[in-house]
Write a protein that holds these residues in place. Structure first.
Motif, short mmCIF file in Angstrom:
data_model
loop_
_atom_site.label_atom_id
_atom_site.label_comp_id
_atom_site.label_asym_id
_atom_site.label_seq_id
_atom_site.Cartn_x
_atom_site.Cartn_y
_atom_site.Cartn_z
N PRO A 119 -69.49 30.55 -94.26
CA PRO A 119 -70.20 31.14 -95.40
C PRO A 119 -70.00 32.64 -95.54
CG PRO A 119 -71.62 29.60 -94.24
CD PRO A 119 -70.40 29.77 -93.40
N ILE A 122 -66.62 34.22 -97.78
CA ILE A 122 -66.49 33.90 -99.20
C ILE A 122 -66.86 35.15 -100.00
CG2 ILE A 122 -67.47 32.55 -101.11
CD1 ILE A 122 -65.69 30.91 -99.29
N CYS A 142 -61.84 22.41 -103.16
CA CYS A 142 -63.14 22.24 -102.51
C CYS A 142 -63.24 23.21 -101.34
CB CYS A 142 -63.31 20.80 -102.01
SG CYS A 142 -64.88 20.51 -101.15
N ILE A 143 -64.31 23.97 -101.31
CA ILE A 143 -64.56 24.89 -100.20
C ILE A 143 -65.54 24.21 -99.24
CG2 ILE A 143 -65.29 27.18 -99.50
CD1 ILE A 143 -62.88 27.22 -101.34
N GLU A 144 -65.07 23.92 -98.04
CA GLU A 144 -65.91 23.29 -97.02
C GLU A 144 -66.51 24.38 -96.13
OE1 GLU A 144 -64.22 20.09 -94.86
OE2 GLU A 144 -63.48 19.04 -96.64
N LEU A 145 -67.82 24.50 -96.18
CA LEU A 145 -68.53 25.56 -95.46
C LEU A 145 -69.16 25.01 -94.19
CD1 LEU A 145 -70.32 27.11 -98.56
CD2 LEU A 145 -68.38 28.11 -97.33
N VAL A 171 -72.46 29.24 -101.62
CA VAL A 171 -72.50 28.09 -102.52
C VAL A 171 -72.67 28.54 -103.97
CG1 VAL A 171 -73.84 26.05 -103.19
CG2 VAL A 171 -73.35 26.47 -100.78
N ILE A 174 -69.38 30.03 -105.24
CA ILE A 174 -68.34 29.02 -105.45
C ILE A 174 -68.58 28.26 -106.74
CG2 ILE A 174 -67.34 26.88 -104.52
CD1 ILE A 174 -68.06 28.04 -101.70
N LYS A 175 -69.83 27.94 -107.01
CA LYS A 175 -70.16 27.17 -108.20
C LYS A 175 -69.85 27.93 -109.49
CE LYS A 175 -73.46 23.80 -106.52
NZ LYS A 175 -72.67 22.70 -107.14
N THR A 181 -68.07 22.07 -103.61
CA THR A 181 -68.68 22.61 -102.40
C THR A 181 -68.96 21.48 -101.42
OG1 THR A 181 -70.84 22.45 -103.49
CG2 THR A 181 -69.76 24.61 -103.49
N CYS A 182 -68.75 21.76 -100.15
CA CYS A 182 -69.04 20.80 -99.09
C CYS A 182 -69.66 21.54 -97.91
CB CYS A 182 -67.76 20.08 -98.65
SG CYS A 182 -67.99 18.92 -97.27
N LEU A 209 -75.08 20.55 -103.93
CA LEU A 209 -73.77 20.46 -103.31
C LEU A 209 -73.03 19.23 -103.81
CD1 LEU A 209 -74.50 22.78 -101.31
CD2 LEU A 209 -73.26 21.46 -99.60
#
Length: 317
Positions: A119, A122, A142-145, A171, A174-175, A181-182, A209
């Motif tokens: 996190p 970003i 897709c951004i996996e956090l 999050v 990213i949106k 988002t993951c 999410l």
């Protein structure tokens, strides 16, 4: 539907089976190199999470080609996701990230790019550059956090190097760029209880999410957590308790959030403890069976959003 599995999402979204191609980059983590910390998370081993990855010394294109050569004959796959998996994949100079991301989507069969990161790695500028790649190549990103838990006290105990606030901030950013988002979550950290499990689900749902990836806690050899485990400083929950936690999490989780997995896996040679010496697929199937038997399903208890205290005034309720 008992829960919303990743395989169903992929078939619906892309029209057929899609497989992830793991890619290892020669990157590190700000919680290791002194930027946010020096010893890393207490559960994280020297190779990070990419146990099945090819060597990072190989080019991205070589890794994609080699992985496709293995998967295509076995699964008859035609579409793929490039997955920048190991360590913190946005933790590099922006031009290097753009170069890596661009190379990862060159293959004509790639429909999406998934990027595992932290996190606190970003930013709006990095997202704007990734968004340009998304538009140019007409792919999903897709951004996996890695979050692990919403319990900020537990985050301190595992030396995570960030709090819940950074996750929420990431999050929301990213949106703004219409990327997926993951969140990666460990449901059985030794300091978390069922209240934390429920709060994990509630925060994921409130933030809307797109996807969640669950896994049980592994005790990786030669880590701080391994030392605590060997000296009985931490106590792990039972398999039955883990299954109860997953089921409860799913009940409180919004029904439109995709579950990439309910439990992960790690090779025995790298761990002191992993999945109660039980196959991940067996644990997953037992969770599904238990939910079917008791008429439980994802989202059954997701009734806490959009002003629940006002529902008694709703004339249409």
């Amino acid at each position: 539907m008992i829960y919303y599995p990743f395989s169903d999402y992929l078939k619906h979204h892309y029209g057929e089976k899609v497989y992830k191609l793991p890619i290892a980059l020669p990157v590190t983590c700000p919680n290791r190199d002194g930027t946010r910390g020096t010893n890393g998370c207490t559960f994280c081993g020297e190779i990070g999470a990419g146990y099945e990855n090819l060597p990072s010394s190989m080019t991205i294109s070589e890794q994609i080609a080699n992985n496709k050569a293995h998967i295509v004959p076995k699964y008859k796959a035609k579409k793929f996701i490039s997955y920048l998996q190991n360590f913190t994949n946005t933790y590099m100079p922006i031009e290097k990230l753009v170069q890596c991301a661009t190379e990862a989507v060159q293959d004509k069969d790639i429909v999406a790019l998934y990027i595992a990161t932290r996190p606190d790695c970003i930013s709006e500028y990095y997202l704007s550059r990734l968004n340009a790649i998304k538009k140019q190549y007409n792919i999903d990103i897709c951004i996996e956090l890695g979050l692990q838990t919403v319990n900020y006290k537990s985050l301190k105990k595992i030396n995570r190097g960030h709090s819940l606030a950074e996750f929420i901030d990431a999050v929301l950013q990213i949106k703004q760029y219409n990327m997926l988002t993951c969140a990666h979550i460990i449901l059985d950290l030794p300091w978390d209880d069922m209240d934390d499990v429920i709060e994990n689900a509630k925060i994921m749902s409130a933030l809307k999410l797109d996807q969640v990836k669950l896994h049980a806690l592994y005790i990786i050899k030669n880590t701080k957590m391994a030392d605590d485990y060997l000296h009985d400083k931490i106590k792990l929950i039972s398999l039955d308790d883990y299954k109860k936690r997953v089921i409860t999490f799913l009940e409180y989780l919004s029904s439109d959030i995709v579950l990439q997995r309910l439990i992960g896996r790690a090779p025995a040679e790298n761990t002191l403890f992993s999945n109660w010496h039980t196959g991940w697929w067996k644990i997953r199937d037992e969770i599904i069976t238990e939910m079917e038997k008791n008429n439980l399903y994802q989202g059954k208890l997701c009734n806490y959003l959009n002003g629940p205290a006002l529902k008694k005034f709703d004339p249409y309720n």
